[in-house]
Design an enzyme around this catalytic site. Structure first.
Site, PDB file in Angstrom:
ATOM      1  N   ALA A  99       0.826  -1.207   0.000  1.00  0.00           N
ATOM      2  CA  ALA A  99       0.000   0.000   0.000  1.00  0.00           C
ATOM      3  C   ALA A  99       0.865   1.264   0.000  1.00  0.00           C
ATOM      4  O   ALA A  99       1.981   1.261   0.504  1.00  0.00           O
ATOM      5  CB  ALA A  99      -0.894   0.000   1.244  1.00  0.00           C
ATOM      6  N   SER A 126      -1.449  -2.670  -5.499  1.00  0.00           N
ATOM      7  CA  SER A 126      -2.374  -2.804  -4.368  1.00  0.00           C
ATOM      8  C   SER A 126      -3.670  -2.027  -4.587  1.00  0.00           C
ATOM      9  O   SER A 126      -3.663  -0.947  -5.183  1.00  0.00           O
ATOM     10  CB  SER A 126      -1.693  -2.285  -3.097  1.00  0.00           C
ATOM     11  OG  SER A 126      -2.624  -2.171  -2.045  1.00  0.00           O
ATOM     12  N   THR A 185      -6.511 -10.832  -1.705  1.00  0.00           N
ATOM     13  CA  THR A 185      -5.853 -10.975  -0.398  1.00  0.00           C
ATOM     14  C   THR A 185      -6.891 -11.280   0.670  1.00  0.00           C
ATOM     15  O   THR A 185      -7.865 -10.541   0.836  1.00  0.00           O
ATOM     16  CB  THR A 185      -5.083  -9.689  -0.044  1.00  0.00           C
ATOM     17  OG1 THR A 185      -4.086  -9.480  -1.048  1.00  0.00           O
ATOM     18  CG2 THR A 185      -4.410  -9.801   1.324  1.00  0.00           C
ATOM     19  N   LYS A 253      -4.251 -14.769  -1.986  1.00  0.00           N
ATOM     20  CA  LYS A 253      -3.033 -14.427  -1.226  1.00  0.00           C
ATOM     21  C   LYS A 253      -3.298 -14.472   0.275  1.00  0.00           C
ATOM     22  O   LYS A 253      -4.256 -13.858   0.757  1.00  0.00           O
ATOM     23  CB  LYS A 253      -2.560 -13.025  -1.602  1.00  0.00           C
ATOM     24  CG  LYS A 253      -1.384 -12.506  -0.760  1.00  0.00           C
ATOM     25  CD  LYS A 253      -0.848 -11.204  -1.324  1.00  0.00           C
ATOM     26  CE  LYS A 253       0.346 -10.681  -0.569  1.00  0.00           C
ATOM     27  NZ  LYS A 253       0.013  -9.984   0.678  1.00  0.00           N
ATOM     28  N   SER A 275       1.688 -17.056   2.317  1.00  0.00           N
ATOM     29  CA  SER A 275       2.191 -15.804   2.899  1.00  0.00           C
ATOM     30  C   SER A 275       1.663 -15.628   4.310  1.00  0.00           C
ATOM     31  O   SER A 275       0.526 -16.013   4.592  1.00  0.00           O
ATOM     32  CB  SER A 275       1.686 -14.627   2.033  1.00  0.00           C
ATOM     33  OG  SER A 275       1.872 -13.382   2.666  1.00  0.00           O
ATOM     34  N   ASP A 308       5.672 -15.416  -0.376  1.00  0.00           N
ATOM     35  CA  ASP A 308       6.372 -14.208   0.087  1.00  0.00           C
ATOM     36  C   ASP A 308       6.520 -14.250   1.592  1.00  0.00           C
ATOM     37  O   ASP A 308       6.125 -15.213   2.242  1.00  0.00           O
ATOM     38  CB  ASP A 308       5.683 -12.918  -0.396  1.00  0.00           C
ATOM     39  CG  ASP A 308       4.417 -12.550   0.373  1.00  0.00           C
ATOM     40  OD1 ASP A 308       4.163 -13.094   1.464  1.00  0.00           O
ATOM     41  OD2 ASP A 308       3.667 -11.694  -0.136  1.00  0.00           O
ATOM     42  N   VAL A 311      11.607 -12.792   1.909  1.00  0.00           N
ATOM     43  CA  VAL A 311      12.523 -13.021   0.788  1.00  0.00           C
ATOM     44  C   VAL A 311      13.439 -11.797   0.617  1.00  0.00           C
ATOM     45  O   VAL A 311      12.960 -10.683   0.423  1.00  0.00           O
ATOM     46  CB  VAL A 311      11.725 -13.258  -0.530  1.00  0.00           C
ATOM     47  CG1 VAL A 311      12.663 -13.346  -1.728  1.00  0.00           C
ATOM     48  CG2 VAL A 311      10.851 -14.501  -0.410  1.00  0.00           C
ATOM     49  N   ARG A 312      14.745 -12.007   0.749  1.00  0.00           N
ATOM     50  CA  ARG A 312      15.695 -10.891   0.655  1.00  0.00           C
ATOM     51  C   ARG A 312      16.905 -11.199  -0.225  1.00  0.00           C
ATOM     52  O   ARG A 312      17.702 -10.302  -0.508  1.00  0.00           O
ATOM     53  CB  ARG A 312      16.218 -10.507   2.059  1.00  0.00           C
ATOM     54  CG  ARG A 312      15.153 -10.010   3.017  1.00  0.00           C
ATOM     55  CD  ARG A 312      14.582  -8.662   2.590  1.00  0.00           C
ATOM     56  NE  ARG A 312      13.567  -8.204   3.536  1.00  0.00           N
ATOM     57  CZ  ARG A 312      12.266  -8.493   3.418  1.00  0.00           C
ATOM     58  NH1 ARG A 312      11.817  -9.204   2.396  1.00  0.00           N
ATOM     59  NH2 ARG A 312      11.407  -8.037   4.307  1.00  0.00           N
TER      60      ARG A 312
HETATM   61  C1  FNR Z   1       1.960  -4.933   2.805  1.00  0.00           C
HETATM   62  N1  FNR Z   1       1.305  -6.050   2.284  1.00  0.00           N
HETATM   63  C2  FNR Z   1       0.137  -5.888   1.577  1.00  0.00           C
HETATM   64  N2  FNR Z   1      -0.475  -6.967   1.012  1.00  0.00           N
HETATM   65  C3  FNR Z   1      -1.599  -6.821   0.260  1.00  0.00           C
HETATM   66  O1  FNR Z   1      -2.133  -7.798  -0.238  1.00  0.00           O
HETATM   67  N3  FNR Z   1      -2.105  -5.555   0.035  1.00  0.00           N
HETATM   68  C4  FNR Z   1      -1.551  -4.436   0.557  1.00  0.00           C
HETATM   69  O2  FNR Z   1      -2.019  -3.331   0.322  1.00  0.00           O
HETATM   70  C5  FNR Z   1      -0.395  -4.589   1.378  1.00  0.00           C
HETATM   71  N4  FNR Z   1       0.208  -3.502   1.955  1.00  0.00           N
HETATM   72  C6  FNR Z   1       1.384  -3.648   2.646  1.00  0.00           C
HETATM   73  C7  FNR Z   1       2.017  -2.521   3.170  1.00  0.00           C
HETATM   74  C8  FNR Z   1       3.236  -2.658   3.815  1.00  0.00           C
HETATM   75  C9  FNR Z   1       3.912  -1.430   4.359  1.00  0.00           C
HETATM   76  C10 FNR Z   1       3.844  -3.925   3.935  1.00  0.00           C
HETATM   77  C11 FNR Z   1       5.184  -4.086   4.588  1.00  0.00           C
HETATM   78  C12 FNR Z   1       3.205  -5.045   3.450  1.00  0.00           C
HETATM   79  C13 FNR Z   1       1.911  -7.396   2.423  1.00  0.00           C
HETATM   80  C14 FNR Z   1       2.843  -7.695   1.248  1.00  0.00           C
HETATM   81  O3  FNR Z   1       2.131  -7.922   0.067  1.00  0.00           O
HETATM   82  C15 FNR Z   1       3.689  -8.958   1.493  1.00  0.00           C
HETATM   83  O4  FNR Z   1       2.852 -10.039   1.814  1.00  0.00           O
HETATM   84  C16 FNR Z   1       4.749  -8.794   2.581  1.00  0.00           C
HETATM   85  O5  FNR Z   1       5.287  -7.497   2.604  1.00  0.00           O
HETATM   86  C17 FNR Z   1       5.855  -9.798   2.328  1.00  0.00           C
HETATM   87  O6  FNR Z   1       6.819  -9.749   3.315  1.00  0.00           O
HETATM   88  P1  FNR Z   1       8.204  -8.925   3.192  1.00  0.00           P
HETATM   89  O7  FNR Z   1       8.777  -9.157   1.800  1.00  0.00           O
HETATM   90  O8  FNR Z   1       7.874  -7.510   3.439  1.00  0.00           O
HETATM   91  O9  FNR Z   1       9.031  -9.539   4.269  1.00  0.00           O
END
Ligand code: FNR
Length: 383
Positions: A99, A126, A185, A253, A275, A308, A311-312
């Site tokens: 987001a 997103s 999601t 997701k 995830s 996910d 993952v780095r």
């Molecule tokens: C997210 N994630 C997320 N997922 C989703 O489906 N819609 C969204 O809008 C968001 N927004 C969001 C904001 C922020 C700040 C973060 C950190 C994460 C989750 C994202 O898709 C994903 O699942 C994780 O971030 C994966 O983990 P890592 O790579 O951040 O460790």
């Protein structure tokens, strides 16, 4: 946690105009990134739920495996290409839906999608993007035209809205704008957040749509049960409904259980992202890599499973693929790279990850993703 204000913003460094030589990995971006965010925004991005044991475990899950190298393999013609849902993807690395990219950079998702396009990488946009989904798709097309390349497939992530009419409207808009895959999601319907968006950052796709407040009913004696938010949360029936609304492939997701993987298949899903939402929704959740093999067995190869959370490194991607994932996604690293180096930063971050993956594949003697098997992994005993 308090919201951010103008003063807070002044404490953040602007994006750099050139990428420093000492940035060579995604953790290097993360270390640099903190200074480029106001403190409250940094905490919002980095934090996990509760005491953050799942957040920490998301990194440790990859460290449990070592790689068994294979020498003298013929690597001519090696490729990281793959097909998902009939679409070509250059590598098993995608930008996860995240987001409000404008928290990291004024150009937000426009910078991210331009970088992703240049690196032939799919971005999952997103529902909560800070720039309208149509403008992001247009920026992807413009970048591809400028680079004289075919744009990689764009995916759109859907959060169900309080009203099905609004949800259908989002789906229709995404289809009309040229998105080719929908990501539904399902693990964040009752996520709690105290973070207040700074001025100038908003949910650009949801203008005019009513939003359910996360804390709406607390005063009325309700906590989570019985709140409008939980009552409006999607169910398996919602997936069946979504299936009837669109011809696009639907990827669910946020699943971590083999039984849910089977249910997703039954209700019309075309793929799954395994995830725990980067450890953000509930502390103590299982790690995706631990659940992946049983989920792969549960769907009997009828669906691709992506992964996910944590993952780095290129070797993380390789390990996930060896355990049965078709592809992986990165979340926070895109915001780190965007804040440090804007569009260039994200392009560089993706390049690093792709280069690390190719290097790792060379060391384990795999010239294609199909050649990656579990035998390249040595599991360390759990202490
Ligand atoms: C997210 N994630 C997320 N997922 C989703 O489906 N819609 C969204 O809008 C968001 N927004 C969001 C904001 C922020 C700040 C973060 C950190 C994460 C989750 C994202 O898709 C994903 O699942 C994780 O971030 C994966 O983990 P890592 O790579 O951040 O460790």
């Amino acid at each position: 946690m308090s919201g951010t204000g103008a003063d807070d913003t002044q404490t953040a460094l602007p994006p750099l105009t050139a990428i420093p030589n000492d940035i060579r990995s995604l953790p290097d971006y993360e270390r640099r990134a903190e200074a480029h965010f106001p403190p409250a925004t940094w905490r919002h991005i980095q934090s996990g739920a509760g005491p953050e044991t799942s957040l920490a475990a998301n990194r440790a899950q990859f460290d449990r495996y070592r790689l068994v190298p294979r020498m003298l393999a013929d690597m001519r013609g090696a490729t990281t290409e793959l097909e998902m849902f009939g679409l070509r993807h250059a590598a098993p690395v995608l930008l996860a839906p995240v987001a409000y990219h404008r928290l990291a950079h004024p150009h937000g998702e426009l910078a991210a999608v331009s970088a992703a396009t240049a690196l032939d990488t799919t971005m999952v946009v997103s529902t909560l993007s800070s720039i309208p989904l149509e403008d992001i798709a247009a920026a992807a097309r413009a970048a591809a035209t400028e680079l004289r390349m075919q744009a990689p497939p764009l995916w759109f992530q859907l959060y169900f809205q309080s009203d099905r009419g609004y949800t259908a409207e989002l789906v229709n808009r995404a289809e009309a704008a040229g998105y080719q895959v929908l990501v539904f999601t399902v693990d964040a319907s009752v996520k709690r957040s105290e973070f207040a968006l700074p001025r100038g950052v908003e949910a650009a796709n949801l203008q005019g749509m009513p939003r359910l407040s996360q804390n709406a009913d607390v005063a009325g004696g309700k906590i989570v049960f019985g709140t409008a938010l939980l009552d409006a949360a999607p169910t398996w029936e919602s997936l069946a409904w979504l299936r009837s609304q669109t011809r696009l492939p639907i990827v669910v997701k946020g699943l971590l259980s083999p039984e849910d993987a089977r249910l997703a298949l039954e209700h019309g899903a075309d793929g799954i992202i395994v995830s725990n939402h980067g450890g953000r929704v509930l502390d103590g959740l299982a790690c995706p890599l631990d659940m992946l093999p049983a989920m792969v067995d549960a769907v009997e190869d009828k669906l691709p499973l992506l992964l996910d959370s944590g993952v780095r490194h290129g070797t993380d991607v390789l390990k996930a693929l060896a355990l049965g994932a078709r592809a992986t996604l990165v979340g926070r690293p895109q915001l780190h790279a965007l804040a440090v180096g804007g569009m260039q930063g994200i392009a560089h971050m993706l390049h690093i990850l792709r280069a690390e993956l190719e290097l790792a594949m060379s060391h384990v003697g795999c010239a294609s993703l199909a050649a990656i098997e579990k035998s390249i992994l040595l599991e360390q005993s759990r202490g």
